[in-house]
Write a protein that holds these residues in place. Structure first.
Motif, PDB file in Angstrom:
ATOM      1  N   ILE A 328      -7.409  -4.047   6.480  1.00 21.28           N
ATOM      2  CA  ILE A 328      -8.392  -4.120   5.388  1.00 21.28           C
ATOM      3  C   ILE A 328      -8.199  -2.915   4.480  1.00 21.28           C
ATOM      4  O   ILE A 328      -8.217  -1.772   4.934  1.00 21.28           O
ATOM      5  N   ARG A 329      -7.980  -3.210   3.214  1.00 22.58           N
ATOM      6  CA  ARG A 329      -7.797  -2.125   2.251  1.00 22.58           C
ATOM      7  C   ARG A 329      -9.158  -1.726   1.711  1.00 22.58           C
ATOM      8  O   ARG A 329      -9.969  -2.578   1.346  1.00 22.58           O
ATOM      9  N   THR A 330      -9.403  -0.429   1.657  1.00 25.33           N
ATOM     10  CA  THR A 330     -10.688   0.017   1.107  1.00 25.33           C
ATOM     11  C   THR A 330     -10.685  -0.234  -0.398  1.00 25.33           C
ATOM     12  O   THR A 330      -9.634  -0.433  -1.028  1.00 25.33           O
ATOM     13  N   LEU A 331     -11.894  -0.215  -0.916  1.00 27.90           N
ATOM     14  CA  LEU A 331     -12.175  -0.538  -2.313  1.00 27.90           C
ATOM     15  C   LEU A 331     -11.101  -0.082  -3.322  1.00 27.90           C
ATOM     16  O   LEU A 331     -10.876   1.106  -3.493  1.00 27.90           O
ATOM     17  N   ASP A 332     -10.493  -1.054  -3.981  1.00 27.88           N
ATOM     18  CA  ASP A 332      -9.495  -0.749  -5.015  1.00 27.88           C
ATOM     19  C   ASP A 332     -10.008  -1.300  -6.339  1.00 27.88           C
ATOM     20  O   ASP A 332      -9.434  -2.212  -6.920  1.00 27.88           O
ATOM     21  N   ILE A 333     -11.137  -0.758  -6.778  1.00 28.48           N
ATOM     22  CA  ILE A 333     -11.739  -1.283  -8.010  1.00 28.48           C
ATOM     23  C   ILE A 333     -11.245  -0.467  -9.203  1.00 28.48           C
ATOM     24  O   ILE A 333     -10.719   0.625  -9.044  1.00 28.48           O
ATOM     25  N   TYR A 354      -9.535   6.104 -13.658  1.00 28.10           N
ATOM     26  CA  TYR A 354     -10.514   6.331 -12.596  1.00 28.10           C
ATOM     27  C   TYR A 354     -10.632   5.036 -11.810  1.00 28.10           C
ATOM     28  O   TYR A 354     -11.316   4.103 -12.228  1.00 28.10           O
ATOM     29  N   ARG A 355      -9.899   4.935 -10.720  1.00 24.35           N
ATOM     30  CA  ARG A 355      -9.882   3.691  -9.953  1.00 24.35           C
ATOM     31  C   ARG A 355      -9.611   3.981  -8.474  1.00 24.35           C
ATOM     32  O   ARG A 355      -9.236   5.094  -8.103  1.00 24.35           O
ATOM     33  N   ALA A 356      -9.834   2.930  -7.682  1.00 23.79           N
ATOM     34  CA  ALA A 356      -9.455   2.932  -6.271  1.00 23.79           C
ATOM     35  C   ALA A 356      -9.934   4.173  -5.507  1.00 23.79           C
ATOM     36  O   ALA A 356     -11.087   4.566  -5.602  1.00 23.79           O
ATOM     37  N   ILE A 424      -1.629   3.756   4.552  1.00 19.01           N
ATOM     38  CA  ILE A 424      -1.809   3.889   3.094  1.00 19.01           C
ATOM     39  C   ILE A 424      -0.909   2.907   2.353  1.00 19.01           C
ATOM     40  O   ILE A 424       0.126   2.479   2.857  1.00 19.01           O
ATOM     41  N   MET A 425      -1.358   2.583   1.157  1.00 21.42           N
ATOM     42  CA  MET A 425      -0.515   1.805   0.257  1.00 21.42           C
ATOM     43  C   MET A 425       0.492   2.779  -0.356  1.00 21.42           C
ATOM     44  O   MET A 425       0.131   3.889  -0.749  1.00 21.42           O
ATOM     45  N   ILE A 426       1.736   2.322  -0.434  1.00 23.57           N
ATOM     46  CA  ILE A 426       2.727   3.100  -1.184  1.00 23.57           C
ATOM     47  C   ILE A 426       2.917   2.321  -2.478  1.00 23.57           C
ATOM     48  O   ILE A 426       3.587   1.289  -2.523  1.00 23.57           O
ATOM     49  N   GLU A 427       2.231   2.779  -3.523  1.00 21.91           N
ATOM     50  CA  GLU A 427       2.278   2.033  -4.780  1.00 21.91           C
ATOM     51  C   GLU A 427       2.364   2.947  -5.992  1.00 21.91           C
ATOM     52  O   GLU A 427       2.200   2.499  -7.115  1.00 21.91           O
ATOM     53  N   THR A 428       2.605   4.235  -5.706  1.00 17.22           N
ATOM     54  CA  THR A 428       2.860   5.150  -6.821  1.00 17.22           C
ATOM     55  C   THR A 428       4.216   5.813  -6.538  1.00 17.22           C
ATOM     56  O   THR A 428       4.559   6.063  -5.375  1.00 17.22           O
ATOM     57  N   ASN A 450       3.405  -4.477  -6.683  1.00 15.78           N
ATOM     58  CA  ASN A 450       2.863  -4.856  -7.996  1.00 15.78           C
ATOM     59  C   ASN A 450       2.611  -3.605  -8.830  1.00 15.78           C
ATOM     60  O   ASN A 450       3.073  -3.489  -9.970  1.00 15.78           O
ATOM     61  N   ASP A 451       1.873  -2.672  -8.246  1.00 19.26           N
ATOM     62  CA  ASP A 451       1.626  -1.432  -8.978  1.00 19.26           C
ATOM     63  C   ASP A 451       2.870  -0.555  -9.002  1.00 19.26           C
ATOM     64  O   ASP A 451       3.174   0.071 -10.022  1.00 19.26           O
ATOM     65  N   LEU A 452       3.582  -0.523  -7.880  1.00 17.69           N
ATOM     66  CA  LEU A 452       4.768   0.350  -7.831  1.00 17.69           C
ATOM     67  C   LEU A 452       5.732  -0.018  -8.975  1.00 17.69           C
ATOM     68  O   LEU A 452       6.239   0.864  -9.670  1.00 17.69           O
ATOM     69  N   ASP A 460       2.992  -2.006 -18.210  1.00 13.45           N
ATOM     70  CA  ASP A 460       1.642  -2.442 -17.875  1.00 13.45           C
ATOM     71  C   ASP A 460       1.688  -3.862 -17.308  1.00 13.45           C
ATOM     72  O   ASP A 460       2.112  -4.797 -17.988  1.00 13.45           O
ATOM     73  N   ARG A 461       1.249  -4.011 -16.053  1.00 10.20           N
ATOM     74  CA  ARG A 461       1.331  -5.337 -15.427  1.00 10.20           C
ATOM     75  C   ARG A 461       0.384  -6.346 -16.065  1.00 10.20           C
ATOM     76  O   ARG A 461       0.464  -7.544 -15.841  1.00 10.20           O
ATOM     77  N   GLN A 462      -0.567  -5.840 -16.869  1.00  9.53           N
ATOM     78  CA  GLN A 462      -1.538  -6.711 -17.538  1.00  9.53           C
ATOM     79  C   GLN A 462      -1.027  -7.249 -18.873  1.00  9.53           C
ATOM     80  O   GLN A 462      -1.670  -8.088 -19.477  1.00  9.53           O
TER      81      GLN A 462
HETATM   82 MG    MG Z   1      -2.069  -2.131  -6.177  1.00 15.68          MG
END
Ligand code: MG
Ligand code: PEP
Length: 540
Positions: A328-333, A354-356, A424-428, A450-452, A460-462
């Protein structure tokens, strides 16, 4: 028949009626009314409908996410019935001789300002509720809607844009597919479509007049047919039946091992966004859950989910998975995942903002509530906890310190919790480059491609315009994955991938050769990837 094209998110066919989903008007305009009595009656009727809708939503929330949102919907129903609020609306209709929509909008604004100006967190939080209730009343009065409430029969939802929170609130059983003008292939709305296994097209020149018409999404070619002719209809129906047969064949792989012809084993897990996705994880026989995006619980809710409601959700997932690992990943808002009640400011670069974990470390009371729920749930199954958007060893140490303080609190209260691993997520890119140091701090890594990819390539993935060059196969991405695996393994840390790239069959061999320990993919892609693995020889 009309045919339009777009970018497909998922290979599949959907046939059904279109529901045109329109977002609420930003600005409600006053319209003079002559018959004040009828206008007041319209408002009274809308009030009754809102209460009925909220009771329905309360039931749905109880069923789908445990008692998660239930209390909130009940509170909203009380607010709809609040006499002060109603008196204000009726007075405005009468004295200003205006439409009920406008009277509700004005009342909603006044109440919002009143609550948000109060010096008490409880009342401050009610400001978001009053906004929500007012929007619901306006939707009912203007016959528009909240697709979450409107969908009563299976439909293809057509919209200009759908946010992740709008998508997650739709009734999955009634959503055949969706078509939008905006959106990118790597957004969370697209990821949700894959998790829900529903065909979706983006970048389509949509038209309001399609509402109610029969349509077909061909997710293989990216086509949308409006009022298809007989030939296309029959062709697509046959395609759909073939798909169903292929899925039935794949089902024969349930219960089989994820192992190559020459004996290399891998853990094949699934990604979920809500408790109800577990059914699909079990149906597709994933060996575990590699990523539960817990922030979707927050996006479904109308206010901060309580410790108890989160505990019930995590416990339900752990129990249903019956001893299989659940990460379970903690809040990534933040970024594209926004919930009004967080009241996050608009940012120039939200993906880098300011996220996650940054929010969780800045507002530890939110983080601690989630950690308490997670730890308590760990007594009921095989839960691992994972932290998103990590960039430094200091962050991980701070997190571990907070986890220790939560443990101490639970110990003092004699509340049980189980053994759990932390990863941990490795995404940076920063996390990749110091993965040797990070590996000494945690039990596992999960690579968020996705973020990596967006951070490595500065794309920008968006941004749909950049979908064409958002290349997760870029050598820089693959080298960083390789580096993470090597550093992780050197320090006894398991390494998985939970980004969308994990489900790319063109890379399954590469990942196995790199020594990846676990791949976590949308539930419906577990069996296709299993087939791929079982037919493969690595030849080492
Ligand atoms: Mg991500
Ligand atoms: C990722 O970034 O690859 C990931 C799995 O997390 P999310 O897509 O939710 O950002």
């Amino acid at each position: 028949m009309k045919k339009v094209t777009g970018t497909s998110i998922l290979k599949g066919i959907a046939i059904g009626r279109i529901l045109f989903y329109q977002k609420r008007e930003q600005q409600i305009k006053p319209v003079k009314v002559t018959d004040v009595r009828t206008e007041k009656k319209r408002y009274e009727e809308a009030r009754k409908t809102a209460v009925l809708q909220l009771k329905e939503l309360q039931k749905k929330a109880e069923k789908e996410v445990g008692p998660m949102d239930a209390g909130v919907f009940e509170a909203h129903a009380v607010m709809v019935e609040d006499e002060d609020y109603a008196d204000s609306v009726l007075k405005i209709i009468e004295t200003q001789q205006v439409n009920a929509e406008f009277a509700v909008a004005i009342t909603g604004d006044d109440f919002f300002k009143m609550f948000s100006g109060m010096d008490d967190d409880f009342f401050k939080a009610r400001a978001a509720d009053v906004k929500d209730v007012s929007e619901r009343l306006i939707d009912i009065l203007s016959g528009k809607g909240n697709a979450g409430n409107l969908v009563n029969e299976p439909v293809i939802v057509v919209a200009d844009e759908l946010s992740p929170s709008e998508t997650i609130q739709m009734d999955k059983g009634k959503l055949l597919g969706f078509v939008t003008r905006q959106g990118s292939a790597n957004s969370h709305t697209a990821i949700l479509a894959k998790t829900m296994d529903i065909p979706a097209l983006i970048g389509v020149d949509i038209k309001k007049e399609w509402n109610g018409k029969t349509a077909i999404i061909d997710g293989y070619l990216g086509n949308l047919y409006i009022e298809p002719d007989k030939e296309i209809y029959n062709q697509m129906r046959a395609h759909l039946e073939e798909d169903q047969k292929a899925k039935a064949l794949l089902r024969e792989l349930r219960g089989k091992e994820d192992v190559t012809l020459d004996g290399k084993k891998i853990k094949l897990y699934a990604n979920i966004g809500s408790v109800s996705d577990v059914a699909s994880v079990l149906a597709n026989d994933a060996a575990g859950i590699g990523l539960f995006r817990s922030e979707f619980l927050y996006l479904e809710a109308k206010d901060y989910p309580s410790e108890e409601s989160q505990f019930q959700a995590y416990k339900a997932v752990a129990e249903n998975m019956a001893g299989k690992e659940v990460i379970i990943r903690t809040l990534d808002i933040g970024a594209d995942k926004q919930a009004d009640y967080f009241q996050l400011e608009r940012e120039e670069n939200p993906a880098m903002g300011y996220r996650a974990i940054r929010i969780c470390l800045e507002q530890p009371e939110i983080f601690k509530t989630q950690l308490r729920a997670l730890l308590r749930a760990s007594a009921f199954g095989n839960i691992s906890i994972m932290y998103p958007m990590i960039i430094s060893v200091e962050e991980v140490r701070k997190i571990k310190g907070i986890v220790e303080s939560v443990k101490a609190e639970l110990d003092a209260q004699e509340i049980p919790y189980g053994e759990f691993e932390q990863g941990i997520m490795i995404e940076t890119p920063a996390a990749v480059m110091i993965s040797d140091l990070l590996a000494e701090e945690v039990d596992f890594f999960s690579i968020g491609t996705n973020d990596l990819t967006q951070y490595i390539l500065a794309i920008d993935r968006q941004n749909r315009k950049l979908d064409g060059i958002y290349d997760s196969h870029h050598p820089a991405v693959l080298r960083m994955i390789q580096m993470t695996v090597e550093n992780g393994h050197k320090h006894g840390c398991q390494v998985g991938i939970c980004g969308e790239l994990a489900a790319d069959p063109a890379l399954t061999r590469t990942f196995l050769k790199m020594g990846i320990d676990e791949l976590s993919v949308p539930p419906s892609l577990v069996l296709p990837i299993r087939k791929n693995i079982r037919e493969m020889e690595l030849g080492e």
